[in-house]
Design an enzyme around this catalytic site. Structure first.
Site, short mmCIF file in Angstrom:
data_model
loop_
_atom_site.label_atom_id
_atom_site.label_comp_id
_atom_site.label_asym_id
_atom_site.label_seq_id
_atom_site.Cartn_x
_atom_site.Cartn_y
_atom_site.Cartn_z
NE ARG A 50 -5.55 -7.99 -6.87
CZ ARG A 50 -6.45 -7.41 -7.66
NH1 ARG A 50 -6.08 -6.97 -8.85
NH2 ARG A 50 -7.69 -7.28 -7.26
CG HIS A 78 -1.76 -1.16 1.41
ND1 HIS A 78 -2.63 -1.59 0.44
CD2 HIS A 78 -1.89 -2.04 2.44
CE1 HIS A 78 -3.26 -2.68 0.86
NE2 HIS A 78 -2.81 -2.97 2.07
CD GLU A 130 -3.25 -3.52 5.72
OE1 GLU A 130 -4.05 -2.90 4.99
OE2 GLU A 130 -2.92 -4.70 5.50
CG HIS A 163 0.80 -6.55 3.31
ND1 HIS A 163 1.14 -5.32 2.78
CD2 HIS A 163 -0.55 -6.62 3.23
CE1 HIS A 163 0.05 -4.68 2.39
NE2 HIS A 163 -1.00 -5.46 2.65
#
Length: 310
Positions: A192, A97, A115, A172
């Site tokens: 991705r 991200h 996150e 991740h």
């Protein structure tokens, strides 16, 4: 006294999703294979509805826009957090991200995505992807170009109750057999890097190689989450992480405990057990907000919750 604000989750079918949102949490979901529960969200891609009280039927985004006093009058165009439960039957894509600066510039002013994950359950030999093994950007580019995914990706063993802070720029992936509660910035931007050459609707899913390379931090560095526990008379409070965007705790109750609510607002998710808050029944899978000025509150029963606030 202000109402506890209970929210109706939103469910999303994913290519990798399982059925544990239905079987383990008891959610009334038409599909046997789902994947994501957006439990507390005011995002345009999934805006939760209030289930009770004065604001019953309103969207969370509407409360944020029209009743900012519920959140302490804080500034900002969007509700800052998004809480999900993710049920991965098979592996999610290897992804990364962006941070706020990159997302604002290249994703139409979106927030970035910091996150964190609390492992609700996993297979006995569960694993997760956090980080990579490239020493610098040039080696990263070479390993990606040569499709040396097994060398590049860093896989870690996990168990129920583990916790990870995932900073922007961290490679991740949640692997199959894992259920997590995710607390994140209110963003839906994901790049991705690799998706195992899976097909969706007969086609390969889109990858975002250039943007991934742009934002991946080299070399990878783990984020230390120094978990601290506070023992109360009938509860245990565990500090999981505090960062620029949120503070996350785990509360375990085994009886009746009065807790303080000094934050601008607090989000709570029941992850196990059953009980009550100020006499209102709670069970696994409930998600709710204590608004600004709610004051002290009483939790009773035998239950575990994850809480977050800014």
């Amino acid at each position: 006294m202000k109402d506890v604000i209970f929210l109706e989750p939103i469910f999303k079918e994913m290519i990798w999703g399982g059925n544990r949102l239905k079987t383990d949490f008891g959610y009334d979901i038409p599909s046997d294979s789902t994947g994501e529960c957006w439990a507390v969200s005011a995002h345009t891609n999934g805006d939760c509805t209030v289930k009770n009280g004065e604001y019953k039927g309103e969207k969370l985004s509407s409360l944020w826009k029209n009743h900012r006093e519920l959140f302490g009058g804080i500034k900002g165009n969007t509700f800052p957090l998004l809480i999900k439960i993710i049920d991965a039957k098979t592996d999610l894509s290897i992804q990364v991200h962006p941070d706020d600066e990159y997302a604002n510039k290249y994703e139409n002013g979106s927030l970035g995505k910091t996150e964190c994950w609390y492992i609700l359950d996993c297979d006995k030999d569960g694993k997760i992807v956090v980080g990579h093994n490239a020493k610098d950007k040039e080696e990263l580019k070479t390993m990606i170009a040569d499709r040396r995914w097994n060398e590049l990706i860093r896989v870690l063993p996990i168990k129920k109750g583990d916790f990870f802070q995932i900073e922007p720029g961290t490679v991740h992936a949640i692997k199959g057999g894992t259920v997590i509660l995710e607390t994140q910035q209110n963003s839906d931007i994901t790049y991705r890097l690799y998706d195992y050459d899976r097909l969706s609707g007969g086609s390969l899913r889109e990858l975002h190689i250039d943007k991934s390379i742009d934002v991946i931090k080299c070399p990878h560095k783990d984020v230390n989450t120094d978990r601290k526990k506070i023992n109360l008379e009938q509860a245990e409070v565990e500090e999981l992480v505090t960062c620029e965007f949120y503070s996350v705790r785990k509360i375990s109750v085994f009886g009746k405990q009065v807790l303080k609510q000094p934050e601008l607002f607090t989000i709570l998710s029941v992850i196990d057990g059953e009980g009550a808050i100020d006499g209102i029944k709670l069970e696994k899978g409930d998600h709710f907000i204590l608004p600004n000025g709610y004051g002290d509150y009483s939790l009773e029963g035998n239950l575990q919750l994850i809480t977050s606030h800014i």
